[in-house]
Write a protein that holds these residues in place. Structure first.
Motif, PDB file in Angstrom:
ATOM      1  N   GLY A 124       1.077  -1.123  -0.025  1.00  0.00           N
ATOM      2  CA  GLY A 124       0.263  -0.133  -0.318  1.00  0.00           C
ATOM      3  C   GLY A 124       0.835   1.035   0.068  1.00  0.00           C
ATOM      4  N   TRP A 125       2.023   1.606  -0.022  1.00  0.00           N
ATOM      5  CA  TRP A 125       2.781   2.716  -0.123  1.00  0.00           C
ATOM      6  C   TRP A 125       2.779   2.766  -1.410  1.00  0.00           C
ATOM      7  CZ3 TRP A 125       4.804   4.916   4.298  1.00  0.00           C
ATOM      8  CH2 TRP A 125       5.096   3.970   5.101  1.00  0.00           C
ATOM      9  N   ARG A 126       3.242   4.269  -1.209  1.00  0.00           N
ATOM     10  CA  ARG A 126       4.003   5.150  -2.943  1.00  0.00           C
ATOM     11  C   ARG A 126       4.892   4.792  -2.361  1.00  0.00           C
ATOM     12  NH1 ARG A 126       0.531  10.627  -1.979  1.00  0.00           N
ATOM     13  NH2 ARG A 126       1.311  10.408   0.179  1.00  0.00           N
ATOM     14  N   VAL A 127       4.793   4.465  -3.685  1.00  0.00           N
ATOM     15  CA  VAL A 127       7.051   4.616  -4.017  1.00  0.00           C
ATOM     16  C   VAL A 127       7.695   5.497  -5.328  1.00  0.00           C
ATOM     17  CG1 VAL A 127       9.232   3.220  -4.194  1.00  0.00           C
ATOM     18  CG2 VAL A 127       6.701   2.312  -2.825  1.00  0.00           C
ATOM     19  N   ASP A 128       8.945   6.398  -4.768  1.00  0.00           N
ATOM     20  CA  ASP A 128       9.125   6.698  -5.993  1.00  0.00           C
ATOM     21  C   ASP A 128      10.855   6.317  -6.427  1.00  0.00           C
ATOM     22  OD1 ASP A 128       7.322   8.890  -6.972  1.00  0.00           O
ATOM     23  OD2 ASP A 128       8.559  10.587  -5.552  1.00  0.00           O
ATOM     24  N   TYR A 129      10.483   5.677  -7.134  1.00  0.00           N
ATOM     25  CA  TYR A 129      12.059   4.391  -7.906  1.00  0.00           C
ATOM     26  C   TYR A 129      12.598   5.279  -8.743  1.00  0.00           C
ATOM     27  CZ  TYR A 129      15.219   0.489  -7.656  1.00  0.00           C
ATOM     28  OH  TYR A 129      16.236   0.157  -7.634  1.00  0.00           O
ATOM     29  N   VAL A 130      14.405   5.940  -8.494  1.00  0.00           N
ATOM     30  CA  VAL A 130      15.007   6.364  -9.304  1.00  0.00           C
ATOM     31  C   VAL A 130      15.867   5.497  -9.744  1.00  0.00           C
ATOM     32  CG1 VAL A 130      16.018   8.486 -10.253  1.00  0.00           C
ATOM     33  CG2 VAL A 130      14.182   8.739  -8.277  1.00  0.00           C
ATOM     34  N   ARG A 131      15.331   4.726 -11.432  1.00  0.00           N
ATOM     35  CA  ARG A 131      16.839   4.653 -11.492  1.00  0.00           C
ATOM     36  C   ARG A 131      18.035   4.619 -12.391  1.00  0.00           C
ATOM     37  NH1 ARG A 131      13.075  -0.891 -14.923  1.00  0.00           N
ATOM     38  NH2 ARG A 131      11.473  -1.025 -13.733  1.00  0.00           N
ATOM     39  N   LEU A 132      18.804   3.936 -12.143  1.00  0.00           N
ATOM     40  CA  LEU A 132      20.723   4.827 -12.476  1.00  0.00           C
ATOM     41  C   LEU A 132      20.104   5.406 -14.064  1.00  0.00           C
ATOM     42  CD1 LEU A 132      23.127   4.863 -11.253  1.00  0.00           C
ATOM     43  CD2 LEU A 132      23.354   3.238 -13.371  1.00  0.00           C
ATOM     44  N   ASP A 133      19.135   4.722 -14.947  1.00  0.00           N
ATOM     45  CA  ASP A 133      18.982   5.765 -15.632  1.00  0.00           C
ATOM     46  C   ASP A 133      18.311   6.075 -16.502  1.00  0.00           C
ATOM     47  OD1 ASP A 133      17.299   2.898 -15.908  1.00  0.00           O
ATOM     48  OD2 ASP A 133      18.033   2.376 -17.716  1.00  0.00           O
ATOM     49  N   SER A 134      17.442   6.832 -14.895  1.00  0.00           N
ATOM     50  CA  SER A 134      16.216   7.338 -14.762  1.00  0.00           C
ATOM     51  C   SER A 134      16.741   9.317 -15.656  1.00  0.00           C
ATOM     52  CB  SER A 134      15.741   7.784 -13.768  1.00  0.00           C
ATOM     53  OG  SER A 134      14.501   8.522 -13.800  1.00  0.00           O
ATOM     54  N   PRO A 135      15.614  10.089 -15.827  1.00  0.00           N
ATOM     55  CA  PRO A 135      15.995  11.307 -16.353  1.00  0.00           C
ATOM     56  C   PRO A 135      16.031  12.334 -14.810  1.00  0.00           C
ATOM     57  CG  PRO A 135      14.471  10.486 -17.395  1.00  0.00           C
ATOM     58  CD  PRO A 135      14.849   9.554 -16.955  1.00  0.00           C
ATOM     59  N   GLN A 136      15.478  11.260 -14.226  1.00  0.00           N
ATOM     60  CA  GLN A 136      15.235  11.247 -12.448  1.00  0.00           C
ATOM     61  C   GLN A 136      16.682  11.896 -11.621  1.00  0.00           C
ATOM     62  OE1 GLN A 136      13.060  13.964 -11.870  1.00  0.00           O
ATOM     63  NE2 GLN A 136      11.715  13.223 -13.954  1.00  0.00           N
ATOM     64  N   HIS A 137      17.758  10.591 -12.499  1.00  0.00           N
ATOM     65  CA  HIS A 137      18.369  10.485 -11.308  1.00  0.00           C
ATOM     66  C   HIS A 137      19.592  11.796 -11.467  1.00  0.00           C
ATOM     67  CE1 HIS A 137      23.010   8.864 -11.283  1.00  0.00           C
ATOM     68  NE2 HIS A 137      22.068   8.207 -10.395  1.00  0.00           N
ATOM     69  N   ARG A 138      20.098  12.134  -9.739  1.00  0.00           N
ATOM     70  CA  ARG A 138      20.691  12.746  -9.490  1.00  0.00           C
ATOM     71  C   ARG A 138      22.454  12.674  -9.154  1.00  0.00           C
ATOM     72  NH1 ARG A 138      17.538  14.473 -12.442  1.00  0.00           N
ATOM     73  NH2 ARG A 138      16.273  16.910 -11.999  1.00  0.00           N
ATOM     74  N   GLY A 139      22.230  11.174  -9.517  1.00  0.00           N
ATOM     75  CA  GLY A 139      23.585  11.094  -8.950  1.00  0.00           C
ATOM     76  C   GLY A 139      24.042  10.298  -7.272  1.00  0.00           C
ATOM     77  N   GLY A 140      23.859  11.352  -6.412  1.00  0.00           N
ATOM     78  CA  GLY A 140      23.708  11.067  -4.862  1.00  0.00           C
ATOM     79  C   GLY A 140      23.368  11.359  -4.304  1.00  0.00           C
ATOM     80  N   PHE A 141      23.119  10.357  -3.222  1.00  0.00           N
ATOM     81  CA  PHE A 141      22.179  11.249  -1.559  1.00  0.00           C
ATOM     82  C   PHE A 141      21.469  12.222  -1.793  1.00  0.00           C
ATOM     83  CE2 PHE A 141      23.642   6.984  -0.056  1.00  0.00           C
ATOM     84  CZ  PHE A 141      22.301   6.514   0.323  1.00  0.00           C
ATOM     85  N   THR A 142      22.519  13.658  -1.601  1.00  0.00           N
ATOM     86  CA  THR A 142      22.157  14.469  -1.385  1.00  0.00           C
ATOM     87  C   THR A 142      21.655  15.297  -2.478  1.00  0.00           C
ATOM     88  OG1 THR A 142      23.363  15.178   0.302  1.00  0.00           O
ATOM     89  CG2 THR A 142      23.043  17.116  -0.523  1.00  0.00           C
TER      90      THR A 142
END
Length: 509
Positions: free
Chosen positions: A69-87
């Motif tokens: 039942g959770w809503r999960v935003d999952y960012v894949r390595l090849d996603s345009p939303q990928h930003r590289g690091g945790f922060t």
């Protein structure tokens, strides 16, 4: 999506539905962020199998959470939303979702914890860093246990953990009347023994997609990607553990220190990667092993040896890690500075034992604890390899390696770099130990019975040269006194031959 109450960050080694950050959350109002981050794959050059295992396990866990039942935003390595690091990734999500607060379970590594401590100020959002209650001893509790002790020894910590958990206890006494059956767990294995195999899981569509990604992005990293047999879902990890209990646990105790050519697994569980990423619960697996003993399915030495590794050693090294970080990673009490030999990556060496250990590491992202301690670790110690370089190698090449567990095992147990904080003596040995516990010497071009000369086992001269080089430090350790006395009985000519043989071999590295 505006109105998110809490943005919950779940890390790749936190794949547990009941972890503290999720237990405190509300699926109806909170949102989960998970991300495959480039920085986490390259701060050391991780084994291809390790990257594939974690990415696939993370993707399967995201689906598991959605099923709850959770809503999960999952960012894949090849996603345009990928930003590289945790922060950067958390900042991007916080900017889009505008949560009231951010929650995360305490990370396992100090460098990540340091990042998180700055998020409140950087992001302008309250950040709750919650305890990781999957472990049985918190860093604070370990610090309390360690306070005021002249020496820290795992055996006494382990006994307290047995009392605390009740595992293998008969009232106030240990089962069988002894705390430790390690003396019974040092049998060399024979090649005619039936060898079970860890449960192999065929890659599903998600895993096949990850394997293609890893081959494309990390093809120049160390290790063989295929065949890939790791479990990446909770039910498969539990099935792999159950298969170990049913087929291998009974002989695990007897042969846990043994090594055989062509047998990378013997009777080992090969579940550390599942425990360390959260697919298996450590107390639950210990209870299952205890049940196997109580019902007569396995002998006590096997059950005790397994449980000691989990509630004793695993918890102990984590306590040491948080007690001594930061700075522990640069411990170097012996002053060793030699670069890591190339054969740790290539396996191109005439030493059969080192070649076997590195080859199976390349193939499986796995080697059992004696291969790590008494082959690759022992050689590095005797040769004077920089312990930080060895630490980074171990962190890179094993699927179960995270800094909290790997660093104390390397700096403390393997390399004595912390000067004896963790281990009571250096774990140094000549070729005689390897010959006793393995069959590697039978196929080696070097002669394990010779101490010096170009055809002698290199471990032999290196061992006695290590004793001579560090005589002053070792003389303060009563456990090393017999070895010092033996060295003192060598003639002057023999000591010179040892020094010359060691120097000649080290010059070839």
């Amino acid at each position: 999506m505006a109105g998110t109450r809490t943005l919950i960050l779940v890390l790749g080694d936190q794949l547990t539905p009941a972890i503290s950050s999720l237990a405190a959350g509300d699926p109806a109002r909170d949102r989960i962020l998970m991300a495959e981050l480039h920085d986490e794959t390259t701060y050391v050059r991780h084994h291809k199998k390790k990257i594939a295992f974690l990415f696939s396990a993370m993707r399967h866990f995201a689906d598991e959470l959605r099923g709850l039942g959770w809503r999960v935003d999952y960012v894949r390595l090849d996603s345009p939303q990928h930003r590289g690091g945790f922060t950067a990734q958390v900042a991007h999500a916080a900017g889009a979702l505008r949560p009231e607060r951010i929650a995360v379970t305490q990370p396992g590594e100090w460098r990540v914890a340091r990042m998180m401590k700055g998020w409140h100020e950087q992001l302008g959002v309250p950040v709750d860093i919650l305890p990781d209650d999957r472990f049985l001893c918190s860093p604070a509790a370990f610090a309390d246990w360690a306070a005021g002790r002249k020496q820290l020894r795992m055996e006494y910590f382990y006994r307290d953990m047995r009392r605390r958990t009740g595992l293998l206890m008969d009232g106030d006494e240990p089962a069988g009347g002894r705390w430790n059956f390690d003396a019974e767990n040092r049998k060399p294995a024979d090649t005619d023994l039936f060898m079970p195999r860890p449960l192999a899981v065929a890659p599903d569509a998600i895993t096949r997609e990850v394997l293609a990604l890893v081959e494309g992005r990390f093809g120049n990293h160390f290790g063989d990607l295929m065949p890939f047999r790791f479990a990446v879902r909770r039910d498969d990890a539990e099935a792999a553990f159950s298969a170990f209990v049913d087929t291998a646990l009974a002989r695990f105790g007897d042969y846990q220190d043994a090594m055989l050519t062509g047998e990378p697994f013997l009777y080992h569980a090969v579940i550390a990667q599942y425990l360390n990423c959260g697919l298996l619960d450590p107390l639950r697996v210990c209870r299952a092993v205890e049940d196997a003993y109580r019902t007569g399915a396995v002998p006590l030495n096997a059950a005790e040896g397994f449980i000691r590794q989990i509630i004793g050693w695993r918890e102990y090294v984590r306590g040491i890690y948080w007690l001594r970080m930061p700075g522990y990673e640069h411990s170097n009490a012996l002053g060793h500075t030699r670069p890591l030999p190339d054969f740790y990556w290539t396996a191109e060496t005439e030493m059969a034992c080192v070649r076997a250990a590195v080859t199976q590491t390349r193939e499986h992202a796995y080697a059992h604890h004696i291969q790590r301690l008494m082959i690759t670790g022992n050689f590095a110690l005797l040769a004077g390899v920089d312990p930080h370089a060895l630490h980074e190698w171990y962190l890179s090449v094993y699927a179960d390696a995270y800094e909290w567990v790997e660093l104390p095992n390397t700096a403390g147990m393997s390399q004595f770099a912390d000067g004896g904080l963790l281990a009571s003596k250096p774990y140094a040995a000549s070729g005689a130990y390897i010959n006793r516990m393995s069959d590697y010497c039978r196929s080696c071009r070097y002669d394990v019975t010779w101490r010096t000369g170009p055809d002698a086992c290199p471990f032999n001269a290196l061992y006695w040269n290590f004793i001579a080089r560090h005589r002053e430090l070792l003389s303060r350790n009563t456990r090393m006194t017999p070895m010092l006395r033996t060295y003192d009985r060598f003639s002057g000519d023999e000591r010179q031959r040892i020094a010359d043989s060691a120097a000649a071999f080290l010059a070839t590295l």
